[in-house]
Design a protein around this motif. Sequence first.
Motif, PDB file in Angstrom:
ATOM      1  N   GLU A   1      -4.786 -62.755 -28.774  1.00  0.00           N
ATOM      2  CA  GLU A   1      -3.938 -61.816 -29.622  1.00  0.00           C
ATOM      3  C   GLU A   1      -2.460 -61.643 -29.525  1.00  0.00           C
ATOM      4  O   GLU A   1      -2.082 -61.634 -28.203  1.00  0.00           O
ATOM      5  CB  GLU A   1      -4.509 -60.460 -29.154  1.00  0.00           C
ATOM      6  CG  GLU A   1      -5.859 -60.310 -29.427  1.00  0.00           C
ATOM      7  CD  GLU A   1      -6.528 -58.985 -28.783  1.00  0.00           C
ATOM      8  OE1 GLU A   1      -7.811 -58.811 -29.205  1.00  0.00           O
ATOM      9  OE2 GLU A   1      -5.864 -58.354 -27.820  1.00  0.00           O
ATOM     10  N   ALA A   2      -1.908 -61.879 -30.252  1.00  0.00           N
ATOM     11  CA  ALA A   2      -0.217 -61.944 -30.687  1.00  0.00           C
ATOM     12  C   ALA A   2      -0.149 -60.496 -31.054  1.00  0.00           C
ATOM     13  O   ALA A   2       0.271 -60.160 -32.114  1.00  0.00           O
ATOM     14  CB  ALA A   2       0.279 -62.759 -31.198  1.00  0.00           C
ATOM     15  N   ILE A   3       0.288 -59.545 -29.966  1.00  0.00           N
ATOM     16  CA  ILE A   3       0.177 -58.171 -30.444  1.00  0.00           C
ATOM     17  C   ILE A   3       1.721 -57.633 -31.142  1.00  0.00           C
ATOM     18  O   ILE A   3       2.767 -58.026 -30.478  1.00  0.00           O
ATOM     19  CB  ILE A   3      -0.004 -57.333 -29.277  1.00  0.00           C
ATOM     20  CG1 ILE A   3      -1.568 -57.561 -28.713  1.00  0.00           C
ATOM     21  CG2 ILE A   3       0.126 -55.750 -29.654  1.00  0.00           C
ATOM     22  CD1 ILE A   3      -1.721 -56.924 -27.558  1.00  0.00           C
ATOM     23  N   LYS A   4       1.517 -56.910 -32.095  1.00  0.00           N
ATOM     24  CA  LYS A   4       2.834 -56.751 -32.792  1.00  0.00           C
ATOM     25  C   LYS A   4       2.995 -55.162 -32.917  1.00  0.00           C
ATOM     26  O   LYS A   4       4.083 -54.691 -33.012  1.00  0.00           O
ATOM     27  CB  LYS A   4       2.839 -56.929 -34.361  1.00  0.00           C
ATOM     28  CG  LYS A   4       2.830 -58.426 -34.420  1.00  0.00           C
ATOM     29  CD  LYS A   4       2.421 -58.866 -36.174  1.00  0.00           C
ATOM     30  CE  LYS A   4       1.216 -58.265 -36.788  1.00  0.00           C
ATOM     31  NZ  LYS A   4       0.973 -58.552 -38.169  1.00  0.00           N
ATOM     32  N   ASP A   5       1.798 -54.395 -32.670  1.00  0.00           N
ATOM     33  CA  ASP A   5       1.756 -53.000 -32.570  1.00  0.00           C
ATOM     34  C   ASP A   5       1.062 -52.483 -31.430  1.00  0.00           C
ATOM     35  O   ASP A   5      -0.182 -52.426 -31.691  1.00  0.00           O
ATOM     36  CB  ASP A   5       1.372 -52.373 -34.181  1.00  0.00           C
ATOM     37  CG  ASP A   5       1.270 -51.187 -34.022  1.00  0.00           C
ATOM     38  OD1 ASP A   5       1.635 -50.409 -33.026  1.00  0.00           O
ATOM     39  OD2 ASP A   5       0.890 -50.464 -35.116  1.00  0.00           O
ATOM     40  N   GLU A   6       1.610 -52.199 -30.333  1.00  0.00           N
ATOM     41  CA  GLU A   6       0.665 -51.636 -29.096  1.00  0.00           C
ATOM     42  C   GLU A   6      -0.123 -50.643 -29.580  1.00  0.00           C
ATOM     43  O   GLU A   6      -1.186 -50.276 -29.119  1.00  0.00           O
ATOM     44  CB  GLU A   6       1.552 -51.466 -27.802  1.00  0.00           C
ATOM     45  CG  GLU A   6       0.737 -51.420 -26.693  1.00  0.00           C
ATOM     46  CD  GLU A   6       0.053 -52.546 -26.348  1.00  0.00           C
ATOM     47  OE1 GLU A   6      -1.155 -52.431 -25.969  1.00  0.00           O
ATOM     48  OE2 GLU A   6       0.664 -53.869 -26.302  1.00  0.00           O
ATOM     49  N   ALA A   7       0.591 -49.471 -30.179  1.00  0.00           N
ATOM     50  CA  ALA A   7      -0.225 -48.267 -30.302  1.00  0.00           C
ATOM     51  C   ALA A   7      -1.521 -48.693 -31.190  1.00  0.00           C
ATOM     52  O   ALA A   7      -2.215 -47.886 -31.270  1.00  0.00           O
ATOM     53  CB  ALA A   7       0.807 -47.157 -31.339  1.00  0.00           C
ATOM     54  N   GLY A   8      -1.108 -49.432 -32.442  1.00  0.00           N
ATOM     55  CA  GLY A   8      -2.229 -49.782 -33.340  1.00  0.00           C
ATOM     56  C   GLY A   8      -3.369 -50.428 -32.410  1.00  0.00           C
ATOM     57  O   GLY A   8      -4.561 -50.383 -32.594  1.00  0.00           O
ATOM     58  N   MET A   9      -2.861 -51.693 -31.367  1.00  0.00           N
ATOM     59  CA  MET A   9      -4.085 -51.995 -30.688  1.00  0.00           C
ATOM     60  C   MET A   9      -4.925 -51.291 -29.690  1.00  0.00           C
ATOM     61  O   MET A   9      -5.891 -51.174 -29.656  1.00  0.00           O
ATOM     62  CB  MET A   9      -3.407 -53.113 -29.853  1.00  0.00           C
ATOM     63  CG  MET A   9      -3.150 -54.297 -30.582  1.00  0.00           C
ATOM     64  SD  MET A   9      -4.513 -55.031 -31.490  1.00  0.00           S
ATOM     65  CE  MET A   9      -5.396 -55.887 -29.907  1.00  0.00           C
ATOM     66  N   GLU A  10      -4.020 -50.107 -29.121  1.00  0.00           N
ATOM     67  CA  GLU A  10      -4.810 -48.854 -28.357  1.00  0.00           C
ATOM     68  C   GLU A  10      -5.776 -48.186 -29.402  1.00  0.00           C
ATOM     69  O   GLU A  10      -6.941 -47.877 -29.088  1.00  0.00           O
ATOM     70  CB  GLU A  10      -3.683 -47.805 -27.852  1.00  0.00           C
ATOM     71  CG  GLU A  10      -3.102 -48.673 -26.955  1.00  0.00           C
ATOM     72  CD  GLU A  10      -1.810 -47.699 -26.232  1.00  0.00           C
ATOM     73  OE1 GLU A  10      -1.719 -46.564 -26.659  1.00  0.00           O
ATOM     74  OE2 GLU A  10      -1.001 -48.145 -25.534  1.00  0.00           O
ATOM     75  N   ALA A  11      -5.324 -48.015 -30.759  1.00  0.00           N
ATOM     76  CA  ALA A  11      -6.504 -47.527 -31.762  1.00  0.00           C
ATOM     77  C   ALA A  11      -7.618 -48.263 -31.895  1.00  0.00           C
ATOM     78  O   ALA A  11      -8.500 -47.769 -32.015  1.00  0.00           O
ATOM     79  CB  ALA A  11      -5.459 -46.893 -32.922  1.00  0.00           C
ATOM     80  N   TYR A  12      -7.561 -49.531 -31.896  1.00  0.00           N
ATOM     81  CA  TYR A  12      -8.231 -50.637 -32.247  1.00  0.00           C
ATOM     82  C   TYR A  12      -9.419 -50.571 -31.080  1.00  0.00           C
ATOM     83  O   TYR A  12     -10.610 -50.549 -30.928  1.00  0.00           O
ATOM     84  CB  TYR A  12      -7.642 -51.850 -32.355  1.00  0.00           C
ATOM     85  CG  TYR A  12      -8.757 -53.156 -32.167  1.00  0.00           C
ATOM     86  CD1 TYR A  12      -9.822 -53.256 -32.933  1.00  0.00           C
ATOM     87  CD2 TYR A  12      -8.702 -53.647 -30.885  1.00  0.00           C
ATOM     88  CE1 TYR A  12     -10.772 -54.303 -32.741  1.00  0.00           C
ATOM     89  CE2 TYR A  12      -9.622 -54.919 -30.685  1.00  0.00           C
ATOM     90  CZ  TYR A  12     -10.678 -55.098 -31.738  1.00  0.00           C
ATOM     91  OH  TYR A  12     -11.670 -56.076 -31.410  1.00  0.00           O
ATOM     92  N   GLY A  13      -8.781 -50.375 -29.772  1.00  0.00           N
ATOM     93  CA  GLY A  13      -9.732 -50.311 -28.446  1.00  0.00           C
ATOM     94  C   GLY A  13     -10.342 -49.182 -28.534  1.00  0.00           C
ATOM     95  O   GLY A  13     -11.492 -49.193 -28.325  1.00  0.00           O
TER      96      GLY A  13
END
Length: 103
Positions: free
Chosen positions: A10-22
């Motif tokens: 994963e090349a993360i562009k939006d950390e908050a979005g990835m937390e929501a995905y988690g």
Amino acid sequence: MPKGYVILTEAIKDEAGMEAYGRASAGSIAHGRAAVLAVDTGPQVLEGSWHGNRTVVLEFESVEAARAWYESDAYAEAKPLRLAAADCNVVIVSGFEMPSRSA
């Protein structure tokens, strides 16, 4: 039957979005009876190049179970959050079972 593994880079562009995905994907991972084997933000690249800034490895009972999780309705709800928050590569690989040796 060999285990199945889902590997995500994963090349993360939006950390908050990835937390929501988690949060959104946790239930589907539990329902798919997956084990989270690794979440690494600094894999040691020994040869070649590696995509992304985080690697995740999930273990399933089989390749079929891994595919069923990935194609499940529960995961389908979470997946768009990941796709919006990161550029990803995802593969399913089959585990290896060492053949038994005769004495």
